[in-house]
Design a protein around this motif. Structure first.
Motif, PDB file in Angstrom:
ATOM      1  N   GLY A  79      30.748  54.193  29.017  1.00 48.28           N
ATOM      2  CA  GLY A  79      30.585  54.945  30.258  1.00 48.28           C
ATOM      3  C   GLY A  79      30.629  54.050  31.488  1.00 48.28           C
ATOM      4  N   ALA A  80      29.977  52.910  31.401  1.00 47.89           N
ATOM      5  CA  ALA A  80      29.959  51.980  32.536  1.00 47.89           C
ATOM      6  C   ALA A  80      31.366  51.444  32.808  1.00 47.89           C
ATOM      7  CB  ALA A  80      28.995  50.832  32.242  1.00 47.89           C
ATOM      8  N   GLU A  87      32.284  28.039  32.198  1.00 47.55           N
ATOM      9  CA  GLU A  87      33.609  27.417  32.135  1.00 47.55           C
ATOM     10  C   GLU A  87      34.720  28.368  32.576  1.00 47.55           C
ATOM     11  OE1 GLU A  87      34.070  25.748  28.242  1.00 47.55           O
ATOM     12  OE2 GLU A  87      32.524  24.226  28.574  1.00 47.55           O
ATOM     13  N   LEU A  88      34.474  29.670  32.527  1.00 47.31           N
ATOM     14  CA  LEU A  88      35.459  30.638  33.010  1.00 47.31           C
ATOM     15  C   LEU A  88      35.321  30.902  34.513  1.00 47.31           C
ATOM     16  CD1 LEU A  88      35.441  33.312  30.126  1.00 47.31           C
ATOM     17  CD2 LEU A  88      37.250  31.669  30.665  1.00 47.31           C
ATOM     18  N   ASP A  89      34.337  30.251  35.154  1.00 41.18           N
ATOM     19  CA  ASP A  89      34.103  30.420  36.597  1.00 41.18           C
ATOM     20  C   ASP A  89      33.864  31.887  36.955  1.00 41.18           C
ATOM     21  OD1 ASP A  89      34.715  27.600  37.126  1.00 41.18           O
ATOM     22  OD2 ASP A  89      36.794  28.158  36.719  1.00 41.18           O
ATOM     23  N   THR A  90      33.107  32.561  36.119  1.00 42.00           N
ATOM     24  CA  THR A  90      32.838  33.989  36.339  1.00 42.00           C
ATOM     25  C   THR A  90      31.688  34.170  37.322  1.00 42.00           C
ATOM     26  OG1 THR A  90      33.466  34.418  34.040  1.00 42.00           O
ATOM     27  CG2 THR A  90      32.284  36.171  35.205  1.00 42.00           C
ATOM     28  N   PRO A  91      31.894  34.931  38.394  1.00 48.96           N
ATOM     29  CA  PRO A  91      30.762  35.223  39.288  1.00 48.96           C
ATOM     30  C   PRO A  91      29.717  36.061  38.548  1.00 48.96           C
ATOM     31  CG  PRO A  91      32.866  35.748  40.334  1.00 48.96           C
ATOM     32  CD  PRO A  91      33.153  35.519  38.883  1.00 48.96           C
ATOM     33  N   PRO A  92      28.486  35.617  38.467  1.00 50.69           N
ATOM     34  CA  PRO A  92      27.466  36.362  37.698  1.00 50.69           C
ATOM     35  C   PRO A  92      27.327  37.820  38.112  1.00 50.69           C
ATOM     36  CG  PRO A  92      26.661  34.168  38.234  1.00 50.69           C
ATOM     37  CD  PRO A  92      27.954  34.331  38.976  1.00 50.69           C
ATOM     38  N   HIS A  93      27.503  38.114  39.416  1.00 53.06           N
ATOM     39  CA  HIS A  93      27.315  39.495  39.861  1.00 53.06           C
ATOM     40  C   HIS A  93      28.468  40.403  39.439  1.00 53.06           C
ATOM     41  CE1 HIS A  93      30.020  38.000  43.008  1.00 53.06           C
ATOM     42  NE2 HIS A  93      30.293  39.260  43.300  1.00 53.06           N
ATOM     43  N   MET A  94      29.524  39.814  38.848  1.00 51.01           N
ATOM     44  CA  MET A  94      30.655  40.617  38.375  1.00 51.01           C
ATOM     45  C   MET A  94      30.580  40.864  36.867  1.00 51.01           C
ATOM     46  SD  MET A  94      32.190  41.479  41.031  1.00 51.01           S
ATOM     47  CE  MET A  94      33.654  42.232  40.322  1.00 51.01           C
ATOM     48  N   VAL A  95      29.396  40.643  36.304  1.00 52.16           N
ATOM     49  CA  VAL A  95      29.192  40.830  34.867  1.00 52.16           C
ATOM     50  C   VAL A  95      28.154  41.920  34.638  1.00 52.16           C
ATOM     51  CG1 VAL A  95      28.394  39.745  32.728  1.00 52.16           C
ATOM     52  CG2 VAL A  95      29.766  38.422  34.362  1.00 52.16           C
ATOM     53  N   ALA A  96      28.412  42.763  33.646  1.00 51.86           N
ATOM     54  CA  ALA A  96      27.416  43.740  33.197  1.00 51.86           C
ATOM     55  C   ALA A  96      27.084  43.414  31.746  1.00 51.86           C
ATOM     56  CB  ALA A  96      27.949  45.158  33.319  1.00 51.86           C
ATOM     57  N   LYS A  97      25.829  43.182  31.464  1.00 52.98           N
ATOM     58  CA  LYS A  97      25.387  42.823  30.115  1.00 52.98           C
ATOM     59  C   LYS A  97      24.541  43.963  29.562  1.00 52.98           C
ATOM     60  CE  LYS A  97      21.646  40.131  32.196  1.00 52.98           C
ATOM     61  NZ  LYS A  97      20.875  38.871  32.227  1.00 52.98           N
ATOM     62  N   ALA A 136      34.131  52.893  32.103  1.00 55.66           N
ATOM     63  CA  ALA A 136      34.956  53.975  32.638  1.00 55.66           C
ATOM     64  C   ALA A 136      34.729  54.139  34.140  1.00 55.66           C
ATOM     65  CB  ALA A 136      34.643  55.285  31.913  1.00 55.66           C
ATOM     66  N   ALA A 137      33.498  53.945  34.578  1.00 57.93           N
ATOM     67  CA  ALA A 137      33.171  54.141  35.999  1.00 57.93           C
ATOM     68  C   ALA A 137      33.550  52.945  36.859  1.00 57.93           C
ATOM     69  CB  ALA A 137      31.678  54.432  36.140  1.00 57.93           C
ATOM     70  N   ASN A 138      33.455  51.752  36.294  1.00 57.78           N
ATOM     71  CA  ASN A 138      33.708  50.553  37.108  1.00 57.78           C
ATOM     72  C   ASN A 138      34.483  49.534  36.287  1.00 57.78           C
ATOM     73  OD1 ASN A 138      33.730  48.448  38.883  1.00 57.78           O
ATOM     74  ND2 ASN A 138      31.528  48.488  39.318  1.00 57.78           N
ATOM     75  N   ARG A 139      35.781  49.566  36.369  1.00 53.53           N
ATOM     76  CA  ARG A 139      36.645  48.718  35.546  1.00 53.53           C
ATOM     77  C   ARG A 139      36.768  47.298  36.063  1.00 53.53           C
ATOM     78  NH1 ARG A 139      42.423  51.511  35.892  1.00 53.53           N
ATOM     79  NH2 ARG A 139      42.917  49.777  34.504  1.00 53.53           N
ATOM     80  N   LYS A 140      36.196  47.000  37.223  1.00 51.14           N
ATOM     81  CA  LYS A 140      36.362  45.653  37.772  1.00 51.14           C
ATOM     82  C   LYS A 140      35.306  44.673  37.269  1.00 51.14           C
ATOM     83  CE  LYS A 140      33.870  46.821  42.053  1.00 51.14           C
ATOM     84  NZ  LYS A 140      34.003  46.981  43.510  1.00 51.14           N
ATOM     85  N   LEU A 141      34.271  45.166  36.572  1.00 53.28           N
ATOM     86  CA  LEU A 141      33.251  44.273  36.040  1.00 53.28           C
ATOM     87  C   LEU A 141      33.668  43.743  34.667  1.00 53.28           C
ATOM     88  CD1 LEU A 141      29.902  46.155  36.864  1.00 53.28           C
ATOM     89  CD2 LEU A 141      30.988  44.279  38.142  1.00 53.28           C
ATOM     90  N   SER A 142      33.081  42.616  34.278  1.00 53.11           N
ATOM     91  CA  SER A 142      33.272  42.054  32.949  1.00 53.11           C
ATOM     92  C   SER A 142      32.090  42.490  32.092  1.00 53.11           C
ATOM     93  CB  SER A 142      33.333  40.523  33.033  1.00 53.11           C
ATOM     94  OG  SER A 142      33.469  39.950  31.745  1.00 53.11           O
ATOM     95  N   TYR A 143      32.372  43.129  30.953  1.00 52.68           N
ATOM     96  CA  TYR A 143      31.301  43.699  30.135  1.00 52.68           C
ATOM     97  C   TYR A 143      31.056  42.877  28.874  1.00 52.68           C
ATOM     98  CZ  TYR A 143      31.616  47.693  33.202  1.00 52.68           C
ATOM     99  OH  TYR A 143      31.589  48.495  34.324  1.00 52.68           O
ATOM    100  N   LEU A 149      36.597  53.891  39.589  1.00 49.18           N
ATOM    101  CA  LEU A 149      36.116  55.222  39.969  1.00 49.18           C
ATOM    102  C   LEU A 149      34.902  55.144  40.889  1.00 49.18           C
ATOM    103  CD1 LEU A 149      36.439  57.132  36.562  1.00 49.18           C
ATOM    104  CD2 LEU A 149      38.129  56.879  38.404  1.00 49.18           C
ATOM    105  N   VAL A 150      34.114  54.094  40.697  1.00 43.54           N
ATOM    106  CA  VAL A 150      32.907  53.945  41.505  1.00 43.54           C
ATOM    107  C   VAL A 150      33.238  53.695  42.971  1.00 43.54           C
ATOM    108  CG1 VAL A 150      32.692  51.448  41.174  1.00 43.54           C
ATOM    109  CG2 VAL A 150      30.627  52.837  41.497  1.00 43.54           C
ATOM    110  N   ASP A 151      34.478  53.238  43.259  1.00 45.71           N
ATOM    111  CA  ASP A 151      34.875  52.952  44.638  1.00 45.71           C
ATOM    112  C   ASP A 151      35.602  54.115  45.308  1.00 45.71           C
ATOM    113  OD1 ASP A 151      33.793  50.422  44.487  1.00 45.71           O
ATOM    114  OD2 ASP A 151      35.675  49.460  43.896  1.00 45.71           O
ATOM    115  N   LEU A 152      35.878  55.170  44.565  1.00 48.60           N
ATOM    116  CA  LEU A 152      36.576  56.310  45.157  1.00 48.60           C
ATOM    117  C   LEU A 152      35.616  57.164  45.987  1.00 48.60           C
ATOM    118  CD1 LEU A 152      38.773  57.503  42.136  1.00 48.60           C
ATOM    119  CD2 LEU A 152      39.547  56.301  44.197  1.00 48.60           C
ATOM    120  N   PRO A 153      36.117  57.736  47.075  1.00 46.01           N
ATOM    121  CA  PRO A 153      35.273  58.641  47.875  1.00 46.01           C
ATOM    122  C   PRO A 153      34.856  59.858  47.031  1.00 46.01           C
ATOM    123  CG  PRO A 153      37.275  58.042  49.060  1.00 46.01           C
ATOM    124  CD  PRO A 153      37.449  57.558  47.665  1.00 46.01           C
TER     125      PRO A 153
END
Length: 351
Positions: free
Chosen positions: A96-97, A52-62, A99-106, A328-332
């Motif tokens: 930790g996850a 119902e939140l229309d969340t893309p599954p690949h943008m979730v970390a479980k 902190a490294a990748n803030r764009k995912l939904s945890y 942070l995961v996207d930074l060079p």
């Protein structure tokens, strides 16, 4: 049933969300939990919330730890990222996850044993850091995987499958979270999907740590103590020729009641729990009054459910640490690790 592959059923009448996905696209593997386990009802609520939140599954970390509850992430969002950590370490891994990748939904799923005993310290500090994540405690008061010992959330006087009464005071995750400064605290019941799904959706969108304590009855270790058909009675009187176990099917326990009212719910062992759904005039933004209300309710034997406390002005972990907006995961690599000269300059600034 772990050897059975879950069949893919896509009926043409299934509703699509804004991503063009059906609710089936948010499911996972076939559950291997006992029939009638409250945890599976929570899984259904999680699936519904993400759909119902229309969340893309690949943008979730479980994430999860160890225990019956920690098998739950296998049963939803098969297209998501996942990590099954060591016992009680889920909160640390999630921190930790995030902190490294803030764009995912945890989303972290844990149990009362995993969170309130071996993992208590990690959960407490994830609350203090206000890590942006949904943290679900599937609370049944026992260690189901190790034959139903009391967990830290077992109420005083409650009896185990062996008939022993618990003599230790429980840890209430809701009261604990409030005392640690949690910014989103809720409690629900696995059999109340009407209440649970909206709470999960709100928790997933909360900008900080969202604790949802879900009362989830264990159908195996809340078995009827006095029954001659109970596991305890049968094991005492049988002569086993081979180590065998069988969990009988049991009906899901549900509850449907109005705001501000109390529902009496009978568990599989015949015991009764009282659930109070908070009323429309309840103020979830006053931490002191919430704590006082919960203590009064506990004293009268009630389990209050609903969104208990929320503070939308809390400082989330990244803002508190003043990290860059880019994950942070996207930074060079050169920016993440600028070299020894930059390190020496930084250390000099602290001298």
């Amino acid at each position: 049933m772990s050897y059975i592959k879950k069949p893919v059923v896509r009926h043409p009448s299934l509703k699509l969300n804004q991503l063009g996905l059906t609710v089936r696209d948010y499911e996972g593997a076939m559950s291997t939990l006992c029939a009638g386990c409250g945890h599976d009802s929570i899984t259904a609520g999680i699936v519904r919330a993400f759909f119902e939140l229309d969340t893309p599954p690949h943008m979730v970390a479980k994430l999860s730890g160890i225990g019956c509850s920690s098998k739950t992430p296998a049963y939803f969002l098969s297209g998501a990222h996942g990590f099954n950590s060591a016992h009680g370490r889920m909160a640390a891994i999630a921190t930790g996850a995030a902190a490294a990748n803030r764009k995912l939904s945890y989303i972290g799923v844990s149990g009362d044993g995993d969170s309130l005993s071996i993992g208590l310290g990690h959960m407490a500090h994830a609350i203090r850091r206000n890590v942006k994540m949904l943290y679900i405690i599937e609370n049944n008061g026992v260690y189901g995987l190790t034959k139903g010992q009391f967990s830290a959330s077992a109420d005083m006087g409650s009896k185990s499958k062996r008939g022993e009464a618990n003599a230790q005071a429980p840890i209430d995750p809701v009261m604990l979270a409030l005392s640690l400064g949690a910014t989103f605290v809720a409690r629900s019941f696995s059999g109340d999907k009407t209440q649970l799904v909206p709470i999960l959706k709100a928790a997933l969108l909360h900008d900080g740590f969202a604790l949802v304590d879900v009362i989830s009855p264990c159908v195996t270790f809340n078995d009827h103590e006095g029954s001659t058909k109970s596991y305890m009675h049968t094991r005492k009187n049988q002569v086993p020729i081979v180590e065998t176990d069988f969990i009988p099917p049991a009906a899901e326990i549900t509850a449907d009641y109005a705001e501000g009212t109390v529902a009496r719910v009978r568990a599989h062992d015949g015991s009764v729990i009282r659930l109070r759904k908070v009323g429309a005039d309840y103020d979830p933004s006053d931490r002191t009054r919430v704590v006082s209300f919960l203590r009064d309710s506990q004293a009268s034997g009630e389990i209050v459910t609903g969104l208990l406390f929320i503070d939308s002005g809390g400082t989330e972990m990244h803002r508190n640490a003043k990290t860059v907006t880019t994950p942070l995961v996207d930074l060079p690599f050169e920016e993440l690790c600028p070299g020894s000269a930059a390190l020496e300059k930084l250390q000099t600034s602290y001298r």
